[in-house]
Scaffold this motif. Structure first.
Motif, PDB file in Angstrom:
ATOM      1  N   UNK A  91       0.880  -1.178   0.000  1.00  9.63           N
ATOM      2  CA  UNK A  91       0.000   0.000   0.000  1.00  9.63           C
ATOM      3  C   UNK A  91       0.912   1.221   0.000  1.00  9.63           C
ATOM      4  N   UNK A  92       0.625   2.170  -0.908  1.00 10.88           N
ATOM      5  CA  UNK A  92       1.463   3.366  -1.018  1.00 10.88           C
ATOM      6  C   UNK A  92       0.599   4.613  -1.058  1.00 10.88           C
ATOM      7  N   UNK A  93       1.236   5.753  -0.761  1.00 13.13           N
ATOM      8  CA  UNK A  93       0.584   7.051  -0.973  1.00 13.13           C
ATOM      9  C   UNK A  93       0.603   7.301  -2.479  1.00 13.13           C
ATOM     10  N   UNK A  94      -0.539   7.590  -3.091  1.00 13.58           N
ATOM     11  CA  UNK A  94      -0.584   7.718  -4.558  1.00 13.58           C
ATOM     12  C   UNK A  94       0.316   8.811  -5.130  1.00 13.58           C
ATOM     13  N   UNK A  95       0.442   9.946  -4.461  1.00 11.26           N
ATOM     14  CA  UNK A  95       1.218  11.057  -5.006  1.00 11.26           C
ATOM     15  C   UNK A  95       2.723  10.848  -4.866  1.00 11.26           C
TER      16      UNK A  95
END
Length: 104
Positions: A91-95
């Motif tokens: 899971x990652x931060x999209x930006x």
């Protein structure tokens, strides 16, 4: 009085179980706080058939993946994206592509 205390304990136990099923708290040791990951994000990511990409580095919370690693947004939930790196769902931060959780 004893019956009231037992009823209250039962309600708290049931509430805690329901809460645990819908929310996962991810603690980032590199950060000053914690990130609350909605349960539906984990469920969605685990159900996807996404090809894995190869990455030469450690996949740990706080790592920023390069822009060349394609991330996929999670529908209907803002602020979360995912990818599969070295056969691990991340899971990652999209930006920023910063890893916020590695799913096991």
């Amino acid at each position: 009085m004893h019956k009231i205390m037992m009823a209250a304990a039962a309600v708290l136990t049931i509430s805690s179980a329901a809460f645990a099923q819908s929310t996962v708290i991810v603690t980032d040791p590199a950060a000053t706080g914690s990130v609350v990951l909605p349960g539906e994000v984990r469920t969605y990511v685990m159900e996807q058939n996404t090809p894995s990409v190869v990455y030469d580095g450690d996949i740990v919370v706080g790592t920023t993946l390069p822009d060349t690693v394609e991330v996929h947004t999670v529908p209907n939930v803002d602020g979360y994206a995912y990818t599969v790196v070295n056969n691990r769902r991340v899971i990652v931060e999209p930006q920023t592509h910063r890893v916020i959780q590695v799913l096991e």
